[in-house]
Design a protein around this motif. Structure first.
Motif, PDB file in Angstrom:
ATOM      1  N   GLN A 253       0.819  -1.222   0.000  1.00  0.00           N
ATOM      2  CA  GLN A 253       0.000   0.000   0.000  1.00  0.00           C
ATOM      3  C   GLN A 253       0.844   1.258   0.000  1.00  0.00           C
ATOM      4  N   LEU A 254       2.157   1.077   0.089  1.00  0.00           N
ATOM      5  CA  LEU A 254       3.054   2.214   0.224  1.00  0.00           C
ATOM      6  C   LEU A 254       3.918   2.440  -1.019  1.00  0.00           C
ATOM      7  N   ALA A 255       4.326   1.348  -1.643  1.00  0.00           N
ATOM      8  CA  ALA A 255       5.370   1.431  -2.667  1.00  0.00           C
ATOM      9  C   ALA A 255       4.915   2.217  -3.887  1.00  0.00           C
ATOM     10  N   TRP A 256       5.838   3.019  -4.408  1.00  0.00           N
ATOM     11  CA  TRP A 256       5.591   3.677  -5.680  1.00  0.00           C
ATOM     12  C   TRP A 256       5.330   2.602  -6.749  1.00  0.00           C
ATOM     13  N   GLY A 257       4.336   2.866  -7.608  1.00  0.00           N
ATOM     14  CA  GLY A 257       4.081   2.000  -8.756  1.00  0.00           C
ATOM     15  C   GLY A 257       2.989   0.974  -8.533  1.00  0.00           C
ATOM     16  N   MET A 258       2.652   0.710  -7.261  1.00  0.00           N
ATOM     17  CA  MET A 258       1.675  -0.347  -6.989  1.00  0.00           C
ATOM     18  C   MET A 258       0.239   0.093  -7.255  1.00  0.00           C
ATOM     19  N   GLU A 259       0.037   1.405  -7.428  1.00  0.00           N
ATOM     20  CA  GLU A 259      -1.335   1.895  -7.621  1.00  0.00           C
ATOM     21  C   GLU A 259      -1.808   1.827  -9.064  1.00  0.00           C
ATOM     22  N   GLY A 260      -0.843   1.735  -9.995  1.00  0.00           N
ATOM     23  CA  GLY A 260      -1.219   1.802 -11.409  1.00  0.00           C
ATOM     24  C   GLY A 260      -1.636   0.442 -11.945  1.00  0.00           C
ATOM     25  N   MET A 261      -2.205   0.474 -13.151  1.00  0.00           N
ATOM     26  CA  MET A 261      -2.657  -0.782 -13.763  1.00  0.00           C
ATOM     27  C   MET A 261      -1.476  -1.714 -14.012  1.00  0.00           C
ATOM     28  N   GLY A 262      -0.301  -1.158 -14.335  1.00  0.00           N
ATOM     29  CA  GLY A 262       0.882  -1.994 -14.540  1.00  0.00           C
ATOM     30  C   GLY A 262       1.276  -2.712 -13.266  1.00  0.00           C
ATOM     31  N   ILE A 264      -0.707  -3.318 -10.707  1.00  0.00           N
ATOM     32  CA  ILE A 264      -1.792  -4.202 -10.284  1.00  0.00           C
ATOM     33  C   ILE A 264      -1.813  -5.491 -11.119  1.00  0.00           C
ATOM     34  N   LEU A 265      -1.658  -5.317 -12.446  1.00  0.00           N
ATOM     35  CA  LEU A 265      -1.812  -6.475 -13.339  1.00  0.00           C
ATOM     36  C   LEU A 265      -0.474  -7.061 -13.782  1.00  0.00           C
ATOM     37  N   GLY A 266       0.633  -6.441 -13.348  1.00  0.00           N
ATOM     38  CA  GLY A 266       1.935  -6.733 -13.973  1.00  0.00           C
ATOM     39  C   GLY A 266       2.574  -8.048 -13.595  1.00  0.00           C
ATOM     40  N   GLY A 267       2.122  -8.684 -12.525  1.00  0.00           N
ATOM     41  CA  GLY A 267       2.722  -9.969 -12.187  1.00  0.00           C
ATOM     42  C   GLY A 267       3.877  -9.842 -11.213  1.00  0.00           C
ATOM     43  N   THR A 268       4.458 -10.997 -10.867  1.00  0.00           N
ATOM     44  CA  THR A 268       5.407 -11.048  -9.746  1.00  0.00           C
ATOM     45  C   THR A 268       6.711 -10.311 -10.030  1.00  0.00           C
ATOM     46  N   GLU A 269       7.220 -10.363 -11.262  1.00  0.00           N
ATOM     47  CA  GLU A 269       8.513  -9.715 -11.525  1.00  0.00           C
ATOM     48  C   GLU A 269       8.414  -8.207 -11.265  1.00  0.00           C
ATOM     49  N   VAL A 270       7.312  -7.622 -11.730  1.00  0.00           N
ATOM     50  CA  VAL A 270       7.106  -6.184 -11.549  1.00  0.00           C
ATOM     51  C   VAL A 270       6.911  -5.852 -10.064  1.00  0.00           C
ATOM     52  N   GLN A 271       6.076  -6.633  -9.404  1.00  0.00           N
ATOM     53  CA  GLN A 271       5.785  -6.332  -8.001  1.00  0.00           C
ATOM     54  C   GLN A 271       7.019  -6.530  -7.125  1.00  0.00           C
ATOM     55  N   PRO A 332      12.006   3.905 -13.962  1.00  0.00           N
ATOM     56  CA  PRO A 332      13.359   3.856 -13.410  1.00  0.00           C
ATOM     57  C   PRO A 332      14.340   3.312 -14.449  1.00  0.00           C
ATOM     58  N   ALA A 333      15.483   3.988 -14.581  1.00  0.00           N
ATOM     59  CA  ALA A 333      16.444   3.606 -15.616  1.00  0.00           C
ATOM     60  C   ALA A 333      17.032   2.223 -15.358  1.00  0.00           C
ATOM     61  N   ASP A 334      17.113   1.831 -14.083  1.00  0.00           N
ATOM     62  CA  ASP A 334      17.777   0.554 -13.793  1.00  0.00           C
ATOM     63  C   ASP A 334      16.820  -0.639 -13.808  1.00  0.00           C
ATOM     64  N   ALA A 335      15.555  -0.432 -14.110  1.00  0.00           N
ATOM     65  CA  ALA A 335      14.605  -1.549 -14.140  1.00  0.00           C
ATOM     66  C   ALA A 335      14.869  -2.427 -15.365  1.00  0.00           C
ATOM     67  N   PRO A 336      14.616  -3.740 -15.252  1.00  0.00           N
ATOM     68  CA  PRO A 336      14.731  -4.598 -16.441  1.00  0.00           C
ATOM     69  C   PRO A 336      13.774  -4.122 -17.539  1.00  0.00           C
ATOM     70  N   ALA A 337      14.158  -4.367 -18.807  1.00  0.00           N
ATOM     71  CA  ALA A 337      13.367  -3.860 -19.942  1.00  0.00           C
ATOM     72  C   ALA A 337      11.911  -4.318 -19.850  1.00  0.00           C
ATOM     73  N   ALA A 338      11.696  -5.567 -19.450  1.00  0.00           N
ATOM     74  CA  ALA A 338      10.313  -6.074 -19.391  1.00  0.00           C
ATOM     75  C   ALA A 338       9.513  -5.338 -18.311  1.00  0.00           C
ATOM     76  N   VAL A 339      10.174  -4.984 -17.222  1.00  0.00           N
ATOM     77  CA  VAL A 339       9.497  -4.246 -16.143  1.00  0.00           C
ATOM     78  C   VAL A 339       9.151  -2.831 -16.607  1.00  0.00           C
TER      79      VAL A 339
END
Lengths: 426, 181
Positions: A253-262, A264-271, A332-339
């Protein structure tokens, strides 16, 4: 000019005339008093990694080329040939050694110097090419990779201009080891609205959320804003809205990025990526700012940054009655391309021309212009007085004037600065 | 193997039925035409730099070079699945979806239906559209574009498995591109 500024914005900026949004004379003053004298957002460094890389930008209605020169420095030039005025750059972005005017083939370096005039070899006297380059934007500066330009040679440094807004910007940008990067070209959206309303919308107006967006935003999200939402004005004209979450808030409920559709729906690698990023936040931005969950930011006069659905937005005026609203996905620049590809949908699902949420905003901005442009209502200015007489106490942890979000102090501060800058040139 | 003329007829009838549902605002019925695994993508269209070394070739002017698509490092305007499309459909039935209340008036013309490949129950199809759109109190807008579809085809049902929409815009001069194209 037939403009008396105190008739447009009263002394406490609680009453804003409809003419502020519609009058061509006011718009002319805005160009002279604001767009000629402010730091205007141009581009992000991540778009220009290599010498010869360029992107297009605007400063108000003036087209700009922002490029990394062969000297590796950033250069910004007005995109208009010195000969007959055509744009010499016609693509949104790319890499080149020369910009060439299609009309007579005058060519310019990426730094903006005039290199060749094909016709000159026929002449007895050659013009002085050193005096005929593209007009350079006289001042350039950078904060957290965000490149700004100003036409005002004597403007204060960008650092001073941003002031305590940096505290709030860093709360986001400092979270990421490699900073952020922009994905692709801006979405450019023409809307029949005045440029100031999209800006005001992001500067502090989260108060429309529970009503205009009730079809999509769940009530819990609004309750969270009522419980722990703040509207900060670190300096008149800038603004930051955010939630300051309890220390016991679970990471989801705190982390940046968890509120968006990506998120929410993005799966374990993203989360998992978002969880790890939040886990580093205390160390990177400190205990207070690690608990910040941002909403919208505004940087005077026309840059917005949407933290929750990570996007940069610039409201480029096209006259008083039209705006070219640019928006970019930031990741974020350091995130994996798929993320990164998933996180960009945190922006595009809800915002931009295809966004499910922002279609309600853009409709409101268009309808506000129509409402501002009616007759027989000069004596009924728009009411900006919500919270005018409420006390705003200093906060030991948060710089600037920090209030609950229902207080429209952010908009009064914007229009106070706006009036002062127009008075200086009226 | 279905007779190609019969297949063309069935696919065209499917598209006309789909357009009728959407223009009649029967969005929940329209959702039933979608495969639950649908990928729905609207690439962003940019003004790309013309590469000098490609001059004289077809690639120099390829439409795909102007698109920021799903697999690119750019940002498509939309990349959605059944969850996004369901949120959009549900929104239409709420009184506070203000941009479209009163509801917009639309009319879809679907034409140039081309069946590109028939691969064991999956059809690759392209078709063109013109979409007239207006909201009360606003201007009229016409969207022009191509839909690149993958349809799953059984003897009595057709579902949309993938849809990629190529919109013919220079700048987005529409109130939204969040429609069902």
């Amino acid at each position: 000019m037939n403009v008396t500024l105190s008739h447009l914005v009263n002394d406490d900026a609680s009453l804003i005339s409809r003419r502020c949004w519609t009058d061509p004379q006011v718009y002319a003053l805005e160009k002279k008093g604001i767009f000629a004298r402010s730091w205007l957002y141009l581009a992000h460094e991540s778009q220009l990694p290599e010498p010869g890389d360029f992107v297009q930008a605007y400063m108000c209605e003036t087209p700009i080329i922002v490029a990394r020169g062969m000297d590796r420095a950033i250069h910004a030039s007005i995109n208009s040939c010195t000969h007959r005025g055509l744009p010499v750059c016609r693509s949104d972005h790319g890499n080149t050694k020369r910009f060439i005017c299609p009309y007579h083939n005058w060519s310019y370096s990426v730094e903006g110097q005039l290199m060749t005039i094909p016709q000159e070899r026929e002449l007895q006297h050659q013009p002085d090419k050193t005096q005929l380059g593209l007009k350079a934007v006289p001042r350039l500066d950078n904060y957290q990779g965000m490149i700004f330009g100003s036409f005002d040679e004597s403007i204060e440094s960008l650092d001073e201009y941003l002031g305590d807004m940096k505290f709030y910007l860093d709360a986001f940008f400092e979270r990421f080891d490699g900073g952020i990067e922009i994905m692709g070209s801006p979405h450019r959206w023409l809307i029949d609205a005045n440029w100031k309303l999209p800006m005001e919308n992001q500067l502090g107006d989260v108060n429309h959320g529970p009503y205009l967006h009730a079809a999509v935003i769940p009530p819990e999200a609004n309750e969270e804003i009522l419980r722990c939402g703040y509207s900060a004005v670190p300096k008149a004209g800038h603004g930051a809205t955010f939630r300051l979450m309890d220390e016991s808030t679970p990471w989801e409920q705190l982390a940046w990025g968890m509120e968006g559709m990506g998120g929410i729906l993005g799966g374990t690698e993203v989360q998992e990526y978002l969880r790890e990023t939040q886990a580093k936040a205390v160390e990177r931005v400190g205990p207070i700012r690690a608990r910040m969950k941002g909403l919208t930011y505004g940087i005077y006069p026309n840059l917005s940054f949407l933290w929750s659905n990570t996007s940069f937005k610039v409201s480029h005026p096209r006259g008083p009655d039209k705006v070219e609203y640019w928006s970019w996905a930031a990741v974020p620049a350091d995130a994996p391309a798929a993320v990164k590809r998933v996180l960009r949908t945190n922006y595009s699902s809800f915002f931009g021309p295809g966004g499910i949420l922002e279609q309600e905003d853009s409709e409101s901005w268009m309808q506000q212009y129509l409402g501002a442009n009616i007759d027989f209502a000069e004596d009924r200015p728009f009411y900006y007085g919500l919270g005018l007489h409420d006390e705003i106490k200093p906060d030991p942890d948060l710089p600037g004037a920090v209030s609950i979000t229902a207080n429209e102090h952010y908009a009064r501060a914007f229009f106070t600065r706006w009036r002062k800058q127009l008075e200086a040139v009226a | 193997m279905t007779n190609p003329i019969e297949l063309q007829y069935q696919v065209e009838q499917f598209y006309f039925h789909e357009a009728e549902l959407l223009d009649n605002r029967q969005y929940l019925e329209w959702l039933k035409l979608l495969d639950p695994d649908i990928q729905y993508v609207l690439p962003s269209r940019i003004n790309a730099q013309v590469e000098n070394r490609l001059r004289g070739s077809q690639s120099m002017i390829a439409v795909d070079a102007e698109l920021e698509d799903k697999d690119s490092e750019g940002c498509p305007l939309r990349e959605e699945n059944i969850a996004h499309l369901t949120v959009r459909a549900d929104r239409a039935y709420k009184v506070n979806s203000w941009a479209e209340h009163p509801p917009p008036r639309t009319r879809r013309l679907i034409s140039n239906v081309r069946i590109k490949a028939d691969n064991q129950g999956l059809l690759t199809c392209r078709n063109n559209f013109l979409l007239h759109y207006c909201r009360p109190g606003s201007r009229n807008f016409v969207y022009s574009g191509e839909r690149q579809d993958c349809l799953s085809f059984n003897s009595d049902t057709i579902n949309i498995r993938r849809r990629r929409i190529i919109l013919d815009y220079a700048d987005v001069n529409y109130p939204t591109v969040g429609l069902f194209f």
